[in-house]
Scaffold this motif. Structure first.
Motif, PDB file in Angstrom:
ATOM      1  N   SER A 183       0.851  -1.185   0.000  1.00  0.00           N
ATOM      2  CA  SER A 183       0.000   0.000   0.000  1.00  0.00           C
ATOM      3  C   SER A 183       0.886   1.233   0.000  1.00  0.00           C
ATOM      4  O   SER A 183       2.067   1.170   0.347  1.00  0.00           O
ATOM      5  N   GLU A 241       0.672   5.631   0.801  1.00  0.00           N
ATOM      6  CA  GLU A 241      -0.063   6.808   1.258  1.00  0.00           C
ATOM      7  C   GLU A 241       0.731   8.056   0.882  1.00  0.00           C
ATOM      8  O   GLU A 241       1.953   8.091   1.035  1.00  0.00           O
ATOM      9  N   PRO A 270      -8.465   1.828  -3.685  1.00  0.00           N
ATOM     10  CA  PRO A 270      -8.281   3.053  -2.903  1.00  0.00           C
ATOM     11  C   PRO A 270      -8.793   2.887  -1.469  1.00  0.00           C
ATOM     12  O   PRO A 270      -9.772   2.179  -1.219  1.00  0.00           O
ATOM     13  N   PHE A 271      -8.112   3.543  -0.536  1.00  0.00           N
ATOM     14  CA  PHE A 271      -8.599   3.573   0.835  1.00  0.00           C
ATOM     15  C   PHE A 271      -9.930   4.322   0.880  1.00  0.00           C
ATOM     16  O   PHE A 271     -10.179   5.216   0.069  1.00  0.00           O
ATOM     17  N   ASP A 286     -11.014   6.536   2.836  1.00  0.00           N
ATOM     18  CA  ASP A 286     -10.918   7.966   3.111  1.00  0.00           C
ATOM     19  C   ASP A 286      -9.891   8.660   2.224  1.00  0.00           C
ATOM     20  O   ASP A 286      -9.473   9.783   2.499  1.00  0.00           O
ATOM     21  N   SER A 287      -9.489   8.015   1.134  1.00  0.00           N
ATOM     22  CA  SER A 287      -8.521   8.616   0.222  1.00  0.00           C
ATOM     23  C   SER A 287      -9.103   9.875  -0.413  1.00  0.00           C
ATOM     24  O   SER A 287     -10.236   9.877  -0.895  1.00  0.00           O
ATOM     25  N   ASP A 295     -10.942  11.904  -7.810  1.00  0.00           N
ATOM     26  CA  ASP A 295     -10.907  12.402  -6.432  1.00  0.00           C
ATOM     27  C   ASP A 295     -12.329  12.554  -5.903  1.00  0.00           C
ATOM     28  O   ASP A 295     -13.187  13.159  -6.549  1.00  0.00           O
ATOM     29  N   LYS A 299      -5.622  16.214   3.779  1.00  0.00           N
ATOM     30  CA  LYS A 299      -5.801  15.288   2.673  1.00  0.00           C
ATOM     31  C   LYS A 299      -4.717  14.197   2.676  1.00  0.00           C
ATOM     32  O   LYS A 299      -3.538  14.484   2.856  1.00  0.00           O
ATOM     33  N   THR A 323      -3.969  10.800   0.135  1.00  0.00           N
ATOM     34  CA  THR A 323      -4.320   9.899  -0.959  1.00  0.00           C
ATOM     35  C   THR A 323      -3.620   8.572  -0.711  1.00  0.00           C
ATOM     36  O   THR A 323      -2.414   8.543  -0.432  1.00  0.00           O
ATOM     37  N   GLY A 324      -4.369   7.497  -0.806  1.00  0.00           N
ATOM     38  CA  GLY A 324      -3.755   6.198  -0.551  1.00  0.00           C
ATOM     39  C   GLY A 324      -4.517   5.062  -1.199  1.00  0.00           C
ATOM     40  O   GLY A 324      -5.716   5.167  -1.466  1.00  0.00           O
ATOM     41  N   PHE A 325      -3.800   3.990  -1.467  1.00  0.00           N
ATOM     42  CA  PHE A 325      -4.437   2.796  -2.041  1.00  0.00           C
ATOM     43  C   PHE A 325      -3.584   1.568  -1.769  1.00  0.00           C
ATOM     44  O   PHE A 325      -2.379   1.662  -1.516  1.00  0.00           O
TER      45      PHE A 325
END
Length: 287
Positions: A55, A57, A87-88, A90-91, A110, A141, A143-145
């Motif tokens: 993963s 972030e 994607p997470f 809360d991404s 997004d 913010k 961004t993560g997956f």
């Protein structure tokens, strides 16, 4: 540490976890365990991921991030790989594109809150380009997956479009016993349907554990029985019922996904017939 990151950089301590591989990323650090980070002009950062799953972030995203997946396998095998990202929940703060020779194809917009949505593409279709979207306040913010690289055949099994709920043939069952990430004998204790995610969670009581890649099925303290959960598509209409089944399947983003699941008495018949003819692809005790 996990201190405040510089905007446009992967925060110190951002982690890629891949099996037993624990990869940490810092600016200008090349890590032999799997991750390399390079700085480029115009706020475009490059990350090289060597692990087959993990993963990423990106905290306080500004500019863009190019994610290069470079697994520790022969480049000749890349053409047989499929990449999947999840994607997470809360991404936020960036769009995720598939990029090849300068052309961008939007994968994840997004703010898209599709729960449990998984995006897959062939490895040779391109790499991942993550571009921050304009924000009034980037401090909140991230961004993560999650990502996984897998053989194309396995990926198509997990994301098949045609007849995803059809029963497996005898040959498919016997092969699944040999190649699945988990193989158990058990019964359906309960089924929870998740309408929003279009999935069903099968609560399984395990009477025999043949194999499991991850510890999805565990002993419960109060009863001393093995139990676990397996996910499948809601449209398959799984319901609680009597009798034992042979459950097989794959691990996908940390969850057990259902593959072939014949009634156990049917599996015993298949296995005996194949063994008598010397056609069983692997040995497993059917009792």
């Amino acid at each position: 540490g996990r201190g405040r990151a510089r905007p446009g950089w992967l925060r110190p301590g951002a982690e890629v976890r891949a099996g037993f591989c624990h990869c940490s990323n810092f600016p200008f650090l090349s890590s032999p365990s799997g991750l390399t980070h390079e700085s480029h002009k115009k706020d475009v950062e490059q990350v090289y991921l060597r692990c087959s799953e993990g993963s990423i972030e990106w905290m306080y995203p500004t500019g863009a991030l190019i994610v290069n997946l470079r697994p520790n396998t022969s480049p000749a095998s890349y053409k047989h790989l499929t990449v999947c990202i999840k994607p997470f929940k809360d991404s936020a703060g960036a769009n995720i594109y598939l990029e090849k020779t300068g052309e961008l194809k939007l994968l994840v917009r997004d703010g898209d809150r599709s729960p449990s949505k998984v995006y897959c593409f062939a490895y040779d279709q391109g790499g991942l380009f993550v571009e921050a979207t304009p924000q009034q306040d980037i401090s909140r913010k991230i961004t993560g997956f999650q990502y996984e690289l897998m053989n194309k055949g396995i990926a198509s099994d997990l994301h098949t479009v045609s007849a995803p709920c059809r029963p497996c043939s005898d040959t498919e069952v016997l092969l699944a016993v040999c190649t699945s990430d988990f193989v158990i004998r058990g019964s359906i204790r309960d089924v929870t349907n998740e309408e929003e995610e279009q999935e069903s969670i099968i609560h399984v009581g395990v009477s025999k554990l043949y194999r499991q890649k991850s510890k999805v099925f565990q002993l419960t303290g109060e009863s001393g029985n093995w139990r676990g959960q397996i996910k499948t598509l809601l449209e398959c209409g799984v319901k609680p019922g009597d009798g034992d089944f042979l459950f097989t399947g794959r691990m996908h983003f940390g969850e057990a996904r259902l593959g072939c699941a014949p009634r156990f008495k049917d599996f015993q018949r298949m296995y005996k017939e194949a063994k008598d003819k010397g056609l069983n692809p692997c040995e497993i005790g059917p009792d």
